[in-house]
Scaffold this motif. Structure first.
Motif, PDB file in Angstrom:
ATOM      1  N   SER A   1       0.846  -1.197   0.000  1.00 21.14           N
ATOM      2  CA  SER A   1       0.000   0.000   0.000  1.00 21.14           C
ATOM      3  C   SER A   1       0.880   1.245   0.000  1.00 21.14           C
ATOM      4  CB  SER A   1      -0.914  -0.011   1.224  1.00 21.14           C
ATOM      5  OG  SER A   1      -0.151   0.062   2.410  1.00 21.14           O
ATOM      6  N   PRO A   2       0.351   2.399  -0.419  1.00 23.37           N
ATOM      7  CA  PRO A   2       1.185   3.609  -0.494  1.00 23.37           C
ATOM      8  C   PRO A   2       1.794   4.004   0.850  1.00 23.37           C
ATOM      9  CG  PRO A   2      -0.791   3.905  -1.776  1.00 23.37           C
ATOM     10  CD  PRO A   2      -0.965   2.615  -1.035  1.00 23.37           C
ATOM     11  N   ASN A   3       1.077   3.787   1.955  1.00 17.85           N
ATOM     12  CA  ASN A   3       1.628   4.142   3.261  1.00 17.85           C
ATOM     13  C   ASN A   3       2.425   3.010   3.892  1.00 17.85           C
ATOM     14  OD1 ASN A   3      -0.461   2.453   3.724  1.00 17.85           O
ATOM     15  ND2 ASN A   3      -1.376   3.648   5.397  1.00 17.85           N
ATOM     16  N   SER A   4       2.612   1.911   3.155  1.00 23.35           N
ATOM     17  CA  SER A   4       3.437   0.762   3.571  1.00 23.35           C
ATOM     18  C   SER A   4       2.928   0.078   4.825  1.00 23.35           C
ATOM     19  CB  SER A   4       4.895   1.204   3.798  1.00 23.35           C
ATOM     20  OG  SER A   4       5.435   1.759   2.637  1.00 23.35           O
ATOM     21  N   GLN A   5       1.631   0.188   5.128  1.00 24.07           N
ATOM     22  CA  GLN A   5       1.125  -0.501   6.319  1.00 24.07           C
ATOM     23  C   GLN A   5       0.352  -1.765   5.974  1.00 24.07           C
ATOM     24  OE1 GLN A   5      -1.733   1.817   8.471  1.00 24.07           O
ATOM     25  NE2 GLN A   5      -2.864   2.460   6.611  1.00 24.07           N
ATOM     26  N   TRP A   6       0.002  -1.955   4.690  1.00 22.79           N
ATOM     27  CA  TRP A   6      -0.701  -3.170   4.265  1.00 22.79           C
ATOM     28  C   TRP A   6       0.091  -3.842   3.140  1.00 22.79           C
ATOM     29  CZ3 TRP A   6      -5.121   0.714   3.692  1.00 22.79           C
ATOM     30  CH2 TRP A   6      -5.724   0.954   4.947  1.00 22.79           C
TER      31      TRP A   6
END
Length: 1677
Positions: free
Chosen positions: A672-677
């Motif tokens: 994901s763009p925010n690197s949390q998924w």
């Protein structure tokens, strides 16, 4: 868009807990042409794992997910608003859903193991038909409301293409395969259902309908007494069982038409289209096919059609397509309505067919220029749906006859990738494999626009810093699409990087760089900003294949880190390479790249990491954490790229954590763009969402299926709320959104999104404004797709517009090619002077060498140099020589292999035709005649053959001994007149005369032993025939052996004769030499046919080519030649031989044959004149002459002797060779007779083999009939059970039916009794109301609709009672109540009337059911009777086969030898011997002797009887003669008495010379006749004169008539004037009286004329009668 998870149980299943966090927002795609209306406004179609519902008015879609896999077969029913589909998995099920609730009604579980291919709803009733694929191929019919399987039938190996119910009769189905059509009839008997198969015989490929021919039971049978009975082809082929029933010979197989589409008509007929262009009409009652013909249009219409077709062809040619035949299109879809038939095909033209009888007229309704695959009418028949192969759906309204309106514009190609447009919450973009770019609304999945690039796409990505989309292609191009206006995307730029396909495209989060991954390890870096015209910054080349690429943006340090996953083929490990991109690369590009455009590795700060597991995909977080999907096992590995995690091998990193995955197949990871998924997907189609910190599963969703290839790509939106997933092969694009998620995670994603937008907003507006200002790149998709692959191969001199090497023209070179060309131009400019010097030196050197070559041509050949020696390029020379040597070696090897193959073939032929022959084939020829005789080549008989022959001979001897013993035991005394000796003599004579005749050949005369053979009349069993065949082959072998022995003697004789001739020829040559004559001597030689072994050896003289000798062989030949010369020199240098030759002429004594060589030397004085001779000299000369004379006489005598000897030798040669020629001729005659004998024996063998073959065919046919009989008996038992069950059902149902009728009658009787207290007039009125029935609203609905299938059926009327009760509510209202009737009585009346109506409806329903059961019973009875007749026919044929087998054993084929002239016939007719019986000759002779004895006795008795009866007959004859004489005399006396005396008689009696009197009378008559002739001619002249006068009168009368006609006209005018005057004077009454009087007079005149005519007729009749009576009366007088 409505969500299926909230509408019904679409999200239910065992994985509900794992899938609860995600839900389907919308689905788009088009994977199947199977469309169907679910109601008047909604169509549904399958797409991957989903069923999509499209509202044709609002264009909104809904989705229903199949939770258990991909959707297989699909069907929809608009009448019931239900749909059915199967899932593609092991043991599939059929799910039934309702609409619009989308709730599951039921699941149908059958016996299918793999898949259902076809589903079809009935037009009326709760029935569903299904067809399963391999391995069952079962057609099943279900009651989906009650979840009951009604019946099923198997069709092994038959793949179905379409299936449909008859809308007018649900009990008929049409099943269509690739080249066959079957009509299935569903019969019902109460609760039992039965499917009956009726195949339809289709026309052949030329449209000809041929009647079906039953090959298992031929219609006619011809019994040939020679060839035997006529058996079916299956029996001749030796087939039994089911194969025999279905066997068709290859020459009888005809390719039928291939059905493509069909539809039912309102008359229960079927219209069908074919690939061959024919339109068929199928009669479902007779199961016959007719080919419809196009009606010839009028001439002017034909001209218009020709012009239209010409215009269409020209348009197709301009588009580059193949011209279509509109007059005979290939129909792929059909739909029927009240007006006629609508059809369409690959031409993209909707055609209306007006069909009348067997002719049709065509009318073009619409042209959409796309192949149409499906036509579907809406339930109200107001609109027609046109579905194309390209995924476009059109709507056409037949009532308006307008153009087709586009309803759905999607692509049938698979989705390649999808991405979100910045800012990521409004639009998304997808691209298909075919190159179509589509724009969708993210809110509800509404299709906004599309752009066809016309090139095969390989990758796609959306730019974060602008609304531009980059699309990579197969030919190495990147197309940039402007999507600032979502409704109108456009191509604004193209870059041709290389000839390598662009596998993937990646943007960094700031949208600064575009990383393009190509094949062969190439990675290109581009400036992603439109303001920089998407400048190519450079490229790098990696050593290994790139599997995956991940991009991370370090916003703080203004860096972009690119991680590349490489495939290391040497070891089972993965390798990561990380390089960094700074913003300085874009601003100062020349510092980081070399002249070829390649980045320097040091500037990119490349890092390399080797991992312990092979990976298929990998992503990287900012803190050096890498997640990879393992390929060898379903694990997700977590790596920390630090020094602590290294293994013993310092360059390999180990996984920090491994999470097991429930997925299978190669996987794909996305961050994901925010690197949390972390999203993970694989081939099973399940999407897993992990938390990157804990690697816990947050959610999972079954988006695609394994059957569709799983998930191809997935992407998160920038805000993290949406996920786009597209499948590999299922053509479905799925948009997911969060259903349940923690608020903190949503806030974190939103916060990151906002922060990223703040960074992007600074440049997005500027870039979008520049993007809008860029001009649109105009191109033709078709020409682009054709020219682009070829463009890089052509050199281009076009100048580069910019220094960065961007290519704006598709025909220009690639970016790498331009860089290389630029480097080459720079090198050429830098080294121009050196290049000039080198060219001048080369030019001088060329001139020098040419001069040397010219001088070389002038020198002698021995001093000449070879041409290749002037070649200064020694390396090229060596290369050419090596290449030539390789070619020579290759050619030599090919020749050796070819020679080896020829040698092998020679060995095979030699072995088969020479080596295995114990007697080699050869010939012998005559010396002086053209006669040649060949022997019989014989193979040596094998050990098995000899053992078999020995066994057969032993059995024959045993049988002969047994027969002799039986004859001795059964001997009886003969009562015939012949004695035993006479019988033996007669038998010997008979045997001598009939031995050859009965044996059927003359083989015993030519070396064959026929005593071992069976008698031809005794060959009854199969074993005897086989043994006879073996014995006959032995006889043939012996005949050939006997002939070969004589042949060998002749060959040996010829060799001796040739030796004698050669010896005589030697003597003849000596004589000719002595006689000094040049005469050619005949020398006989053996030819190649007489010496066949010559063909196996090759003589040197036969080789035309020069023999190739090695150096050793040449040296050896030179040595042998040298030795031969020395030997010859030694032989010539012999002193003794020279002395003998000088003294005595080479001989020791004088022989007689040396006389001719003798010569007397003349005296020495002979040279002087005779006058100078002395006496002694003269005497000496006389002695000389005398000796010369004696010597000449001796010579002449010897010459005569030699001539006689020559003649004797020639006569001897001629005589001996002539005698030999006669021997050869006799041998030739014997060869002919031997060949005749062999043919006779071979004919016996052929007849025996044919008899054995016929016996085997009869056995095969009998076995096949027995199996068929067993099969039919089983069917008959089943049929009997069905009949018994049906009879019991009919009997059981008849009672309730009669009870219902009786109950209905009793209700009417009770009604009268119940209302008996009512006044009579009210009771009469109530009776009328009691019998009144309301009109059914269901009937009115059917009559008002445009549906052609309006005929009602029992299934249609199953709700008739409820509709009728609703209609009764109006009749039960008080307003219809009689005025004087009480309300309570009216209520009782209404209740009684309702009961009566229910009873009537019940009786109708029971009557229909009973009629159906009786029909079922009657059909089963008819089938049973038909089966009985078939069984009887089979029994008859079995009896006939037994008779034929018996006849074959008794009626033997006997071969006779008949002498010439023995069977000569007097006429051309051949006697019929079909009823003849072959018996022994002795029986006939014995019967003839008995008949002769009895005949003699009969003759003696007849002679005695004749002599006795002769006297009686003579006496009777004399008595009869006397009686006849008395009778004659009596009659003469009576004639004399009654004889009349006429005047002629008197004259005859009185006149003496009666003849003279008659002559005179005749002369007078002739004279009077002449007078009458003159008178007649005079009368004729008078009459002719009168005729001329009459003609003259006629002309005068005609002239007078003409004048009278003129007067008549004037009189008519005057009459008309007088009429007017009379009318004016009113004298009508007077004129009427006058007219009446005149009319009476005219009638009277008419009557008198008729009376006169009748009187004249009677008078003429009386006159004719009087004239006829005159001769009679005159005679009497």
């Amino acid at each position: 868009m409505e969500r299926p998870g909230r509408e019904g149980p679409a999200m239910e299943g065992p994985a509900r807990a794992a899938e609860a966090a995600l839900e389907v927002s919308w689905v788009q795609g088009f994977s199947d042409k199977n469309f169907g209306f679910i109601n008047d406004q909604t169509v549904c179609y399958p797409c991957g794992n989903y069923i999509l519902f499209l509202d044709i008015k609002t264009k909104k879609t809904r989705a229903l997910q199949c939770q258990t896999g991909q959707v297989g077969a699909f069907a929809a029913n608009a009448n019931s608003q239900v749909l059915a589909f199967s899932n593609r998995k092991l043991n599939p099920i059929i799910s039934i859903y309702t609409f619009p609730e989308l709730s599951k009604l039921t699941e149908l579980k059958g016996d299918a193991q793999l898949d259902y291919t076809l589903l079809a709803f009935s037009f009326t009733g709760p029935y569903l038909a299904s067809y399963s694929s391999i391995p069952e191929f079962v057609l099943s019919v279900w009651n989906w409301q009650e979840n009951i399987l009604l019946c099923s039938e198997s069709q092994p190996g038959l793949t179905g293409t379409s299936l449909s119910f008859n809308p007018m009769n649900w009990q008929q189905l049409c099943f269509v395969a690739e080249s066959s059509v079957t009509i299935w009839h569903l019969e019902r008997c109460k609760d039992e259902h039965h499917l009956t198969r009726h195949p339809v015989e289709l026309p052949d490929g030329h449209g000809t309908v041929t009647p079906h021919e039953d090959l298992f039971f031929p219609p006619s049978r011809n019994d040939d007494p020679y060839h035997g009975p006529d058996l079916p082809v299956s029996a001749i082929a030796g087939l039994e069982g089911d194969e025999a029933e279905t066997f068709v010979p290859r020459n009888c197989i005809k390719t039928s038409v291939h059905p493509t589409a069909h539809c039912w008509t309102a008359t229960s007929e079927i219209y069908m289209g074919c690939k061959e262009g024919y339109v068929l009409a199928i009669d479902t009652e007779k199961y016959s096919v007719s080919v419809l013909q196009q009606k010839a249009p009028p001439e002017f219409m034909q001209k218009i059609a020709d012009v239209v077709s010409y215009v269409r062809r020209e348009a197709q040619k301009k588009k580059g397509g193949k011209p279509n035949n509109v007059q005979k299109p290939v129909l792929l879809a059909m739909a029927f309505c009240n007006e006629g038939l609508y059809a369409a095909g690959s031409e993209g033209i909707l055609i209306f067919y007006h069909i009348k009888e067997l002719q049709y007229e065509m009318k073009i309704c619409a042209d959409i220029s796309q192949p149409i695959s499906s036509l579907t009418f809406s339930p109200d028949y107001t609109s027609l749906l046109l579905v194309t192969d390209q995924g476009t759906v059109y709507s056409y309204k037949p009532a308006h006859s307008g153009e087709a309106v586009k309803l759905l514009d999607t692509s049938s190609s698979c989705f390649l990738a999808a991405d979100f447009l910045t800012p990521g919450n409004n639009y998304c973009v997808s691209v298909t494999v075919s190159g179509e770019v589509q724009v969708w609304s993210l809110e509800d999945g509404t299709f906004l626009s599309k752009l066809n690039l016309g090139i095969e796409a390989t990758s796609m990505a959306c730019c974060p810093s602008s609304n531009s989309v980059a699309v990579g292609t197969q030919i190495g191009q990147i197309c940039f699409v402007d999507v600032t206006k979502a409704e109108a995307p456009r191509v604004v730029h193209k870059i041709f990087l290389s000839k390598l396909p662009v596998l993937s495209l990646h943007y960094d989060q700031r949208g600064q760089f575009l990383i393009a991954r190509a094949t062969e390890g190439h990675i290109f870096i581009l400036d992603a900003r439109p303001s920089k015209l998407f400048q190519v910054l450079g490229y790098i080349v990696l050593a290994d294949e790139v599997l995956h690429l991940s991009v991370i943006s370090d916003l703080k340090n203004d860096l972009v880190e690119v991680m590349v996953l490489l495939n290391v083929t040497e070891v089972q490990q993965a390798r990561l390479e990380i390089f960094h991109l700074s913003s300085a690369i874009a601003t100062d590009n020349e510092k980081y790249v070399n002249e070829q455009g390649m980045f320097n590795a040091s500037d990119l700060k490349k890092e390399q990491y080797d991992l312990d597991c092979p990976l298929s995909s990998a992503v990287r977080l900012k803190d050096n954490i890498v997640y990879g999907y393992c390929t060898c096992a379903p694990f997700i590995c977590k790596y920390h790229l630090s020094e602590e995690n290294k293994l013993e091998d310092p360059s390999v990193y180990s996984s920090e954590k491994r999470i097991p995955s429930n997925q299978f197949g190669s996987g794909l990871l996305c961050l994901s763009p925010n690197s949390q998924w972390l999203a993970a997907a694989a081939k099973d189609g399940v999407l897993f969402i992990y938390n990157t910190s804990t690697l816990d599963i947050l959610a999972q969703k079954h988006c695609q299926s394994y059957q569709g290839g799983g998930i191809r790509s997935m992407v998160f939106s920038l805000d993290g709320n949406f996920i786009l997933v597209n499948g590999e092969n299922d053509c479905a694009l799925v948009c997911l959104k969060w259903k349940e998620i923690k608020e903190t995670e949503v806030e974190e994603a939103a916060l990151y999104w906002q922060s990223l937008l703040e960074i992007l907003n600074k440049s997005t507006s500027d870039e979008n404004s520049f993007l809008k200002s860029m001009p649109e790149l105009k191109f033709d998709p078709e020409s682009t797709s054709k020219s682009l692959p070829e463009a890089p191969l052509k050199p281009s001199n076009a100048e580069v517009a910019e220094e960065d090497g961007n290519v704006t023209n598709t025909n220009d070179m690639t970016w790498i090619g331009q860089k290389m060309q630029k480097v080459m131009r720079e090198d050429a400019r830098r080294f121009a002077n050196q290049k000039e010097e080198v060219q001048m030196g080369i030019k001088k050197l060329r001139e020098t060498i040419q001069k040397m070559m010219h001088e070389n041509e002038q020198v002698p050949d021995i001093e000449k140099l070879e041409h290749w020696e002037f070649n200064l390029d020694l390396e090229e020379q060596e290369r050419v020589q090596e290449e030539a040597e390789r070619d020579v070696a290759r050619v030599r090897k090919e020749i050796e292999m070819e020679n080896l193959s020829y040698c092998y073939l020679q060995d095979l032929i030699k072995y088969d035709c020479w080596d295995v022959m114990c007697v080699k084939g050869r010939a012998v020829k005559c010396f002086h005649m053209d006669c040649q005789v060949s022997n019989y080549p014989l193979k040596e008989r094998s050990k098995e053959e000899l053992e078999t022959l020995k066994k057969v001979l032993h059995l024959k001897k045993t049988e002969t001994a047994d027969l002799k013993a039986q004859k001795k035991n059964l001997e009886v005394d003969s009562e015939t007149a012949l004695s035993e000796e006479g019988e033996k003599a007669a038998e010997e004579v008979a045997d001598d005369g009939a031995s050859h005749c009965l044996n059927g050949s003359l083989s015993c005369q030519y070396g064959g032993d026929t005593s071992t053979l069976y008698h031809q009349c005794d060959l009854h069993t199969r074993e005897q025939k086989l043994h006879q065949t073996i014995l006959l082959k032995d006889v043939i072998y012996k005949v050939k052996t006997a002939f070969n022995e004589e042949f060998d003697a002749i060959v040996q004789q010829k060799e001796q004769e040739i030796a004698r001739v050669k010896e005589a020829n030697m003597k003849i040559r000596e004589i000719l030499e002595q006689l000094e004559l040049q005469v050619e001597v005949w020398e006989p030689v053996l030819t190649d046919d007489e010496m066949p072994e010559r063909a196996l050896t090759v003589q040197d003289s036969e080789i035309k080519a020069e023999k190739y000798l090695t150096q050793e062989e040449k040296e050896q030949l030179e040595l042998l030649a040298k030795l031969e010369r020395e030997r010859r020199l030694a032989a010539t240098d012999d002193e003794r031989l020279r002395a003998l030759d000088d003294m005595m002429g080479g001989v020791l004594e004088i022989r007689r044959e040396d006389v001719l060589k003798m010569d007397i030397p003349p005296p020495s004085f002979i040279s002087r004149p005779e006058d100078l001779w002395s006496e002694e000299e003269k005497k000496t000369f006389e002695d000389y002459e005398k000796k010369v004379k004696e010597l000449n006489e001796d010579k002449e005598e010897y010459r005569e002797f030699l001539r006689n000897e020559w003649k004797k030798l020639e006569d001897s040669i001629k005589e001996t060779t002539k005698n030999f020629d006669e021997c050869v001729c006799k041998l030739s005659e014997k060869k002919v007779k031997s060949q005749m004998v062999i043919y006779q024996e071979e004919l016996k063998i052929v007849n025996l083999i044919y008899a054995l073959l016929l016996d085997e065919e009869l056995d095969t046919r009998e076995a096949g009939l027995h199996k068929f009989l067993t099969k039919k008996k089983k069917e008959k038992v089943k049929s009997a059970r069905k009949i018994l069950t049906a009879k019991n059902g009919v009997e059981a149902y008849t009672g309730p039916y009669k009870d219902a009728i009786h109950e209905g009658k009793s209700l009417e009787h009770h009604f009268i009794e119940e209302f008996a207290d009512i006044p009579e007039d009210l009771l009469r009125e109530l009776l009328q109301l009691y019998k009144h029935r309301p009109e059914t609203p269901w009937t009115e609905t059917l009559l008002d609709t445009a549906n052609p299938y309006v005929k009602g059926s029992p299934e249609d009327c199953q709700d008739a009672l409820s509709l009728l009760m609703k209609a009764m509510d109006e009749l039960d209202s008080p307003e219809h109540m009689p005025s004087a009737l009480d309300q309570s009585v009216w209520e009782r009346f209404c209740l009684a009337r309702r009961n009566k109506m229910e009873s009537e409806e019940l009786v109708k329903w029971k009557a229909r059911a009973l009629e159906e059961m009786q029909t079922f019973l009657q059909r089963r009875v008819d089938e049973n009777e038909k089966m009985k007749s078939e069984l009887e026919n089979i029994f008859q044929e079995l009896t006939w086969l037994k008779e034929e087998k018996m006849k074959l054993q008794q009626n033997l084929m006997v071969q006779f030898l008949l002498k010439q002239g023995q069977v000569e016939l007097g006429s051309s007719e051949v006697p019929d011997y079909s009823d003849a019986v072959l018996i022994n000759r002795s029986v006939v002779e014995e019967l003839n002797s008995t008949l002769a004895a009895q005949g003699e006795k009969k003759i003696t008795a007849m002679v005695e009887f004749k002599d006795f009866s002769k006297g009686i007959i003579q006496l009777e004859w004399e008595h009869k003669k006397m009686k006849m004489q008395i009778q004659d005399l009596t009659e003469k006396a009576r004639d004399i008495v009654i004889l009349p005396i006429s005047k002629d008689c008197q004259l005859f009696l009185t006149v003496q010379n009666y003849d003279t009197h008659i002559a005179q009378h005749l002369a007078g008559m002739e004279q009077s006749l002449g007078v009458m002739d003159k008178l007649h001619k005079k009368n004729v002249k008078n009459h002719q004169k009168k005729v001329r006068e009459l003609k003259k009168c006629i002309r005068l009368k005609e002239q007078a008539n003409y004048e009278l006609s003129l007067q008549l006209k004037e009189m008519l005018i005057s009459v008309s004037e007088r009429m007017h005057i009379i009318e004016a004077a009113d004298t009508r009454d007077i004129s009427e009286k006058i007219t009446k009087q005149r009319y009476q007079e005219i009638l009277k005149q008419k009557y008198l004329r008729n009376f006169i005519r009748e009187q004249e007729k009677q008078l003429t009749i009386l006159q004719s009668e009087a004239e006829s009576l005159k001769p009679r009366t005159l005679h009497i007088v």
